[in-house]
Design a protein around this motif. Structure first.
Motif, PDB file in Angstrom:
ATOM      1  N   GLN A 452       2.515   7.933   4.033  1.00 11.95           N
ATOM      2  CA  GLN A 452       1.237   8.586   4.314  1.00 11.95           C
ATOM      3  C   GLN A 452       1.385   9.694   5.349  1.00 11.95           C
ATOM      4  OE1 GLN A 452       1.946   5.359   4.251  1.00 11.95           O
ATOM      5  NE2 GLN A 452       0.121   4.134   4.683  1.00 11.95           N
ATOM      6  N   ASN A 490      -4.408   4.820   7.279  1.00  7.87           N
ATOM      7  CA  ASN A 490      -4.458   3.826   6.206  1.00  7.87           C
ATOM      8  C   ASN A 490      -5.857   3.484   5.723  1.00  7.87           C
ATOM      9  OD1 ASN A 490      -1.788   3.417   5.848  1.00  7.87           O
ATOM     10  ND2 ASN A 490      -1.660   1.724   7.312  1.00  7.87           N
ATOM     11  N   GLN A 491      -6.809   4.270   6.104  1.00 11.00           N
ATOM     12  CA  GLN A 491      -8.176   3.900   5.739  1.00 11.00           C
ATOM     13  C   GLN A 491      -9.010   5.113   5.389  1.00 11.00           C
ATOM     14  OE1 GLN A 491      -9.413   1.362   8.979  1.00 11.00           O
ATOM     15  NE2 GLN A 491     -10.350  -0.066   7.548  1.00 11.00           N
ATOM     16  N   SER A 533      -3.953   8.269  -5.163  1.00  7.85           N
ATOM     17  CA  SER A 533      -3.967   8.533  -3.725  1.00  7.85           C
ATOM     18  C   SER A 533      -4.188  10.000  -3.383  1.00  7.85           C
ATOM     19  CB  SER A 533      -2.650   8.074  -3.119  1.00  7.85           C
ATOM     20  OG  SER A 533      -2.667   8.295  -1.746  1.00  7.85           O
ATOM     21  N   ARG A 535      -3.488  10.686  -0.143  1.00 10.64           N
ATOM     22  CA  ARG A 535      -2.773  10.795   1.128  1.00 10.64           C
ATOM     23  C   ARG A 535      -1.257  10.824   0.976  1.00 10.64           C
ATOM     24  NH1 ARG A 535      -5.788   6.927   4.196  1.00 10.64           N
ATOM     25  NH2 ARG A 535      -6.894   6.109   2.401  1.00 10.64           N
ATOM     26  N   CYS A 542       1.248   3.388  -1.692  1.00 11.91           N
ATOM     27  CA  CYS A 542       1.007   2.863  -0.336  1.00 11.91           C
ATOM     28  C   CYS A 542      -0.205   1.941  -0.396  1.00 11.91           C
ATOM     29  CB  CYS A 542       0.801   3.989   0.671  1.00 11.91           C
ATOM     30  SG  CYS A 542      -0.775   4.824   0.525  1.00 11.91           S
ATOM     31  N   SER A 544      -3.703   0.811   1.446  1.00 13.47           N
ATOM     32  CA  SER A 544      -4.707   1.180   2.449  1.00 13.47           C
ATOM     33  C   SER A 544      -5.770   0.093   2.415  1.00 13.47           C
ATOM     34  CB  SER A 544      -5.304   2.549   2.118  1.00 13.47           C
ATOM     35  OG  SER A 544      -6.047   2.488   0.923  1.00 13.47           O
ATOM     36  N   SER A 545      -6.814   0.302   3.200  1.00  8.06           N
ATOM     37  CA  SER A 545      -7.872  -0.706   3.150  1.00  8.06           C
ATOM     38  C   SER A 545      -9.216  -0.030   3.190  1.00  8.06           C
ATOM     39  CB  SER A 545      -7.724  -1.681   4.309  1.00  8.06           C
ATOM     40  OG  SER A 545      -7.906  -0.993   5.509  1.00  8.06           O
ATOM     41  N   SER A 550      -9.159  -3.431   9.044  1.00  9.62           N
ATOM     42  CA  SER A 550      -7.922  -2.844   8.533  1.00  9.62           C
ATOM     43  C   SER A 550      -6.867  -3.936   8.388  1.00  9.62           C
ATOM     44  CB  SER A 550      -7.425  -1.771   9.481  1.00  9.62           C
ATOM     45  OG  SER A 550      -6.857  -2.382  10.618  1.00  9.62           O
ATOM     46  N   ARG A 568      -7.807  -4.781   0.524  1.00  8.49           N
ATOM     47  CA  ARG A 568      -6.671  -3.888   0.310  1.00  8.49           C
ATOM     48  C   ARG A 568      -6.865  -2.982  -0.890  1.00  8.49           C
ATOM     49  NH1 ARG A 568      -1.907  -8.203   1.704  1.00  8.49           N
ATOM     50  NH2 ARG A 568      -2.880  -8.723   3.699  1.00  8.49           N
ATOM     51  N   GLU A 571      -2.700   2.306  -3.530  1.00 11.22           N
ATOM     52  CA  GLU A 571      -2.820   3.727  -3.855  1.00 11.22           C
ATOM     53  C   GLU A 571      -1.551   4.199  -4.557  1.00 11.22           C
ATOM     54  OE1 GLU A 571      -4.228   6.343  -0.906  1.00 11.22           O
ATOM     55  OE2 GLU A 571      -5.734   4.937  -0.122  1.00 11.22           O
ATOM     56  N   GLU A 608       4.390  -1.440   4.290  1.00 13.64           N
ATOM     57  CA  GLU A 608       3.445  -1.802   5.349  1.00 13.64           C
ATOM     58  C   GLU A 608       4.042  -2.798   6.349  1.00 13.64           C
ATOM     59  OE1 GLU A 608       0.435  -1.530   6.965  1.00 13.64           O
ATOM     60  OE2 GLU A 608       0.693   0.429   6.044  1.00 13.64           O
TER      61      GLU A 608
END
Ligand code: ADP
Length: 628
Positions: A452, A490-491, A533, A535, A542, A544-545, A550, A568, A571, A608
C-alpha cells in the motif's frame, strides 16, 4: 468566680467523637492548635495596625512539653479571647467545618469511617483526641482581664477569671493515659514535636519554637562527661519556597526542595512555579520527575497534588487539583482563601478548586509547549516517558482536550526518519495532499515494505508510523488535525488516485462484479468484502478494513474482548497480471478459483504480519507451484 456551663448537644457529640476516637492520625491536633494560634496572631497584628492600644510585638508560637506533669502547652501572643468569646468559640460549635463533620457522621453509620476526622480538621476539639483535660488561659488584647477555660471533655466546662499574666493564649493539654496501642507520651518527646511541626506547620508565617537539646562543648579533661542544655529554637522555615519571588529562588533550591519533598534522587525534568493573584489567589509549585515514578498504568491513586492553605498543609494527593492524565506531575498548590477545614468531599465541588485545577493544567501544558519549542531534546526525553499520558489525555474525554493537546504529540515520520508533530507534518505536505496518513502496528522497515505504501511514496506523501497501542485509538478519537483527516493506509478511501483513475477502477469493479462475488463466497466469513483496490501499485493483494475497528486495533482489543473483530476487506490490484489470471480461471474452472481465492487471502494475511489460515496447507501449495 468559677462558672460551670454545659456544652451544647452538638459540641458534646463532637467531643464524644474525639474522646472515643480510634482515628490513627491523632497527631493532627497539633496542626490544628498551631493553625488557630497563627490565625490569632494574624488578627492581633491586623488590629495593631489601627489600634494604638494594641502594640505589635515579636510574634511567636511556642510548643512546650513537661514530662513530669505530662502536659503539652501551645502558646501564642495573638489576639486572645474575651469571656464571651471563650463561650461562643469553644463552648458552642459555630463553625462550618465541625458542623459538616457532624452531619457527615449522621449520614454514615457512627464509626464507619473515622478517617474523615483528619479531612475535616475539627479544630480546637481535636485536642481531646490526645488530652483528657484541656486548659485555655487567655487574655484578650486591649482588655484587662484574663480567663481560664477548663474542660475534661465531658458534658461541661468551667470558666473563671485568672490573675496569671499572659499575652495571648496558652493552651495546656493534659495527655491521656498511655494504652496498649497508643503511647501518648510520645507527644512530649522533642523529636516528635519537631517532626510534627515540620510535617504540618513548616510554612506557618510566625516562628514556632520548642525546646531543643544542645550539646555543650566538653571542658578540657572531662571529654566523656557529656553535658547538655536546652534552647528555645524556631523549628519551622516560615516562608514557603513557593511563595517567594521567582528571582529569589535558585534552580538548585527548587531542585533540592523537590528531591527532599518527593523523595527522588534525580533533579526534576521541569519545574513550574506559578504565582497567581486576582480573582483567585494561589501559588503552585509543580514538578515533572525526570523518570516516571511509577508505571503508566500503575497506581493512578498515587496521583494528585498537595494542598496548602496559607502555608498550612491540608491534604495530600488531592486529585481534584489536576486532571487524571497528568498523573505524573508532582507538586503542591497553596490557596489563600480556602478554609483550613475543607474536606475532600467539599473540594470536589469547590468552584475555586476547579478554577485552580484548570489553571494548573493550562500552566503545565504551556510549559510543555515551551519546552517543545525551545529544547527539543528535552521534550523528546519527556515524550518518551510521558507521551502516553498526553495521548491518553487526548483519547479520554471523547477527544474533548484536542485543542489543548494536539500540538504536544510526537509521532515517528517515515520520510523525516524522526519524531515530528502534526504541525510539522502538515508544513511539509506537498501540494494536493489533503490527509494525514498513518500506518500502525508496524516497524519502520515493515511499513516501508507494505504494498500500500508504493502509491504514497510515488506522491511524496509522508506517513506517520504508529508504534504505541494507544496511537490509533487516539487518532480515531481526534479524527483530524486542523481539518486534515487522519487516514490509515489500511482503511477507507485514501484519496490517492485522480478522478480518471478512480473512475476506471469503478468501472472495472462493475464489470467484474460476479468474479468478486464468487471470491467473497469462497472466503465466506473471513472477509466482509472483496474489492478492486485503489491503493496498490505493484502488489497483487492487500488487506484493509472497513471504517471503525482496524485490524491493528482488533489485535489490541482482542486481549480483553475476544469478540472484537475488524471487518476485513480483501483488495485485489486490477492492474496486476494475477487479476487477468483470476478472470481466466473464473471463466474456465470455478473449482480452481476457490483455491486461488484462499491462496490470495493467505498472502494478504502474511503481508499484514499475520498467519495464513492453515500454514501447512499454504506451504504445501507453494511447493506444488514450485514444481509446476
Ligand atoms: P476554627 O479555628 O476552625 O474556627 P476552632 O474550634 O479551632 O475552629 O476554634 C474556634 C474559635 O476559637 C476560632 O475561630 C477562634 O475564634 C477561637 N480560637 C481558637 N484558638 C484560639 C487562639 N489560640 N487564640 C484566639 N482565639 C482562638
Amino acid at each position: 468566680m468559677k462558672e460551670t456551663k454545659k456544652f451544647k448537644t452538638e459540641t458534646k457529640k463532637l467531643l464524644d467523637m474525639m474522646i472515643n476516637s480510634i482515628y490513627t492520625h491523632k497527631e493532627i491536633f497539633l496542626r490544628e492548635l498551631i493553625s488557630n494560634a497563627s490565625d490569632a496572631i494574624d488578627k492581633r497584628h491586623f488590629m495593631s495596625l489601627t489600634d494604638s492600644s494594641i502594640p505589635a510585638t515579636d510574634y511567636e508560637i511556642k510548643v512546650e512539653a513537661d514530662k513530669a506533669k505530662r502536659t503539652l502547652t501551645i502558646s501564642d501572643n495573638g489576639i486572645g479571647m474575651s469571656k464571651e468569646e471563650l463561650e461562643n468559640n469553644l463552648g458552642i460549635i459555630a463553625k462550618s467545618g465541625s458542623k459538616e463533620f457532624l452531619e457527615s457522621l449522621d449520614k454514615n453509620t457512627p464509626d464507619s469511617d473515622l478517617d474523615i476526622i483528619g479531612q475535616f480538621g475539627v479544630g480546637f476539639y481535636s485536642a481531646f483526641m490526645v488530652a483528657s483535660k484541656v486548659e485555655v488561659l487567655t487574655h484578650k488584647a486591649g482588655s484587662d482581664e484574663t480567663y481560664k477555660f477548663t474542660s475534661e471533655g465531658l458534658d461541661s466546662y468551667t470558666i473563671e477569671s485568672s490573675d496569671e499574666l499572659v499575652d495571648g493564649t496558652v493552651i495546656t493539654l493534659y495527655l491521656r493515659e498511655n494504652t496498649e496501642d497508643i503511647n501518648y507520651d510520645e507527644y512530649l518527646e522533642e523529636y516528635k514535636i519537631k517532626e510534627l511541626i515540620t510535617k504540618y506547620s513548616d510554612y506557618v508565617r510566625y516562628p514556632i519554637k520548642t525546646w531543643v537539646t544542645k550539646y555543650d562543648k566538653p571542658e578540657k579533661g572531662k571529654e566523656d562527661e557529656e553535658s547538655t542544655h536546652l534552647e528555645l529554637e524556631t523549628i519551622n522555615s516560615m516562608v514557603p519556597i513557593w511563595k517567594k519571588n521567582k528571582n529569589e529562588v535558585t534552580e538548585e533550591e527548587f531542585n533540592n526542595f523537590y528531591k527532599q519533598k518527593f523523595m527522588d534522587y534525580q533533579d526534576p525534568l521541569a519545574t513550574i512555579h506559578v504565582n497567581v493573584e486576582g480573582l483567585i489567589t494561589y501559588n503552585a509549585l509543580l514538578f515533572i520527575p525526570r523518570k516516571p515514578m511509577f508505571n503508566m498504568y500503575g497506581d493512578k491513586n498515587e496521583r494528585g497534588l498537595q494542598l496548602y492553605t496559607k502555608g498550612v498543609f491540608i491534604l495530600d494527593k488531592c486529585k481534584d487539583l489536576i486532571p487524571e492524565y497528568l498523573y505524573f506531575v508532582k507538586g503542591l498548590v497553596d490557596s489563600a482563601d480556602l478554609p483550613l477545614n475543607i474536606s475532600r468531599e467539599l473540594l470536589q465541588e469547590d468552584r475555586q478548586i476547579k478554577k485552580i485545577a484548570s489553571n494548573v493544567e493550562k500552566k503545565i501544558l504551556s510549559e510543555l509547549g515551551r519546552i517543545l519549542k525551545n529544547d527539543r531534546e528535552k521534550y523528546e526525553e519527556f515524550f518518551k516517558d510521558y507521551g502516553r499520558a498526553i495521548k491518553y489525555g487526548l483519547y479520554e474525554n471523547y477527544g474533548g482536550r484536542k485543542d489543548k493537546l494536539e500540538d504536544l504529540v510526537l509521532l515517528e515520520s517515515l520520510n523525516e526518519k524522526k519524531n515530528i508533530t502534526f504541525s510539522e507534518y502538515v508544513e511539509k505536505m506537498p501540494e494536493g495532499q489533503k490527509n494525514i496518513y498513518f500506518v500502525s502496528g508496524k516497524s519502520r522497515g515493515e511499513a516501508e515494505a507494505l504494498p500500500q505504501m508504493a502509491l504514497l511514496k510515488k506522491k511524496g506523501y509522508d506517513v506517520l508510523v504508529l508504534a504505541d497501542d494507544v496511537d490509533e485509538f487516539m487518532l480515531q478519537m481526534m479524527k483530524d488535525y486542523k481539518e486534515h483527516e487522519f487516514k490509515s493506509i489500511n482503511q477507507g478511501d485514501l484519496d490517492l488516485l485522480d478522478e480518471e483513475e478512480a473512475k476506471k477502477i469503478d468501472e472495472q469493479s462493475k464489470e467484474n462484479e460476479d468474479l468478486l462475488k464468487e471470491i467473497k463466497e469462497d472466503l465466506k466469513d473471513d472477509v466482509a468484502e472483496v474489492i478492486l483496490s485503489k491503493r496498490l501499485v505493484d502488489g497483487a493483494v492487500c488487506l484493509s478494513s472497513k471504517d471503525g475497528l482496524s485490524i491493528e486495533m482488533e489485535k489490541v482489543l482482542k486481549e480483553q474482548n475476544p469478540m472484537a473483530k475488524a471487518e476485513r476487506i480483501l483488495e485485489i490490484n486490477p492492474n496486476h497480471p494475477i487479476f487477468a489470471k483470476l478472470q481466466e480461471v473464473y471463466k474456465d474452472n470455478k473449482d480452481a478459483l476457490k483455491e486461488y481465492s484462499s491462496f490470495l487471502y493467505d498472502q494478504a494475511l502474511i503481508i499484514e504480519g499475520m498467519q495464513p489460515k492453515d500454514p501447512v496447507a499454504f506451504a504445501n501449495k507453494v511447493c506444488e507451484l514450485m514444481l509446476k
